[in-house]
Scaffold this motif. Sequence first.
Motif, PDB file in Angstrom:
ATOM      1  N   GLY A  47       0.786  -1.232   0.000  1.00  0.00           N
ATOM      2  CA  GLY A  47       0.000   0.000   0.000  1.00  0.00           C
ATOM      3  C   GLY A  47       0.815   1.276   0.000  1.00  0.00           C
ATOM      4  O   GLY A  47       0.293   2.345   0.304  1.00  0.00           O
ATOM      5  N   TYR A  48       2.079   1.176  -0.364  1.00  0.00           N
ATOM      6  CA  TYR A  48       2.980   2.330  -0.349  1.00  0.00           C
ATOM      7  C   TYR A  48       2.398   3.523  -1.113  1.00  0.00           C
ATOM      8  O   TYR A  48       2.480   4.657  -0.654  1.00  0.00           O
ATOM      9  CB  TYR A  48       4.335   1.910  -0.947  1.00  0.00           C
ATOM     10  N   PHE A  49       1.796   3.275  -2.272  1.00  0.00           N
ATOM     11  CA  PHE A  49       1.148   4.341  -3.034  1.00  0.00           C
ATOM     12  C   PHE A  49      -0.364   4.377  -2.785  1.00  0.00           C
ATOM     13  O   PHE A  49      -0.981   5.426  -2.890  1.00  0.00           O
ATOM     14  CB  PHE A  49       1.429   4.185  -4.538  1.00  0.00           C
ATOM     15  N   ALA A  50      -0.951   3.248  -2.471  1.00  0.00           N
ATOM     16  CA  ALA A  50      -2.409   3.177  -2.304  1.00  0.00           C
ATOM     17  C   ALA A  50      -2.900   4.053  -1.151  1.00  0.00           C
ATOM     18  O   ALA A  50      -3.929   4.724  -1.280  1.00  0.00           O
ATOM     19  CB  ALA A  50      -2.856   1.731  -2.092  1.00  0.00           C
ATOM     20  N   GLU A  71      -0.062 -13.100  -0.510  1.00  0.00           N
ATOM     21  CA  GLU A  71       0.569 -12.591   0.717  1.00  0.00           C
ATOM     22  C   GLU A  71       0.485 -11.069   0.779  1.00  0.00           C
ATOM     23  O   GLU A  71       0.187 -10.497   1.836  1.00  0.00           O
ATOM     24  CB  GLU A  71       2.043 -13.010   0.770  1.00  0.00           C
ATOM     25  N   MET A  72       0.739 -10.423  -0.357  1.00  0.00           N
ATOM     26  CA  MET A  72       0.671  -8.963  -0.395  1.00  0.00           C
ATOM     27  C   MET A  72      -0.764  -8.484  -0.180  1.00  0.00           C
ATOM     28  O   MET A  72      -0.995  -7.522   0.544  1.00  0.00           O
ATOM     29  CB  MET A  72       1.202  -8.425  -1.726  1.00  0.00           C
ATOM     30  N   ALA A  78      -4.967  -6.133   5.854  1.00  0.00           N
ATOM     31  CA  ALA A  78      -4.771  -5.901   7.293  1.00  0.00           C
ATOM     32  C   ALA A  78      -4.428  -4.432   7.565  1.00  0.00           C
ATOM     33  O   ALA A  78      -4.970  -3.824   8.487  1.00  0.00           O
ATOM     34  CB  ALA A  78      -3.661  -6.815   7.823  1.00  0.00           C
ATOM     35  N   ARG A  79      -3.566  -3.870   6.735  1.00  0.00           N
ATOM     36  CA  ARG A  79      -3.191  -2.464   6.920  1.00  0.00           C
ATOM     37  C   ARG A  79      -4.375  -1.531   6.648  1.00  0.00           C
ATOM     38  O   ARG A  79      -4.539  -0.532   7.343  1.00  0.00           O
ATOM     39  CB  ARG A  79      -2.017  -2.105   6.011  1.00  0.00           C
ATOM     40  N   ALA A  80      -5.158  -1.848   5.635  1.00  0.00           N
ATOM     41  CA  ALA A  80      -6.319  -1.003   5.308  1.00  0.00           C
ATOM     42  C   ALA A  80      -7.339  -1.037   6.441  1.00  0.00           C
ATOM     43  O   ALA A  80      -7.928  -0.012   6.788  1.00  0.00           O
ATOM     44  CB  ALA A  80      -6.951  -1.461   3.993  1.00  0.00           C
ATOM     45  N   ALA A  81      -7.554  -2.220   7.019  1.00  0.00           N
ATOM     46  CA  ALA A  81      -8.488  -2.340   8.135  1.00  0.00           C
ATOM     47  C   ALA A  81      -7.998  -1.529   9.333  1.00  0.00           C
ATOM     48  O   ALA A  81      -8.780  -0.829   9.990  1.00  0.00           O
ATOM     49  CB  ALA A  81      -8.660  -3.808   8.515  1.00  0.00           C
TER      50      ALA A  81
END
Length: 192
Positions: A47-50, A71-72, A78-81
Amino acid sequence: MAHKFNPGKMCKLDDPGRIKLLPAREILLRAGLKGGDTFLDVGAGTGYFAFPASEIVGSDGKVIAVDVSGEMVAELQARAAKRGARNMEIRKSAEYDVMVEHGVVDLAFMCAVLHEIDEKARFLARIKITLKPAGRLCIVEWVKRVMDMGPPVGERLEMTETEELLGTVGLKVVGRDRLNDFFYSVSGARSE
């Protein structure tokens, strides 16, 4: 067969050195991303750019983040949540199908992905059909020279090669930028 990024090394994607070389928000704004846009992040990784794109497009916009690696995708979900990114859709893509509808994207974006694709024109043609009539595709790639990081020099693309590939699939080059000694960007727009 082109080398693929190893998901086991995903921590490299958040490395402070990468943040200095690739200031995500600045690059996205230079590519023309704005509030209300639908942004497609191809090879979104962690998610570096997302995530910066999610902030830029705001609640009226949408980020579609796709990656071929399960995996990505799991890490990004998980990060978005954790961040509560409500304007982000995360999808697992196929090798030559980004799994996005036709004609919905204002800006498609891929950073250090194209060199990993064997059939580059086929891949770009599939991204092109996701673009709205005025949509654009921005490609960030490694400069083709020997250096201590990144893919082998033989797998890298000259900026002119990337421009030719855009033309092959019917995208007109509308921007080019040498970002630093390591990366360049090329942008294309639908020409029909």
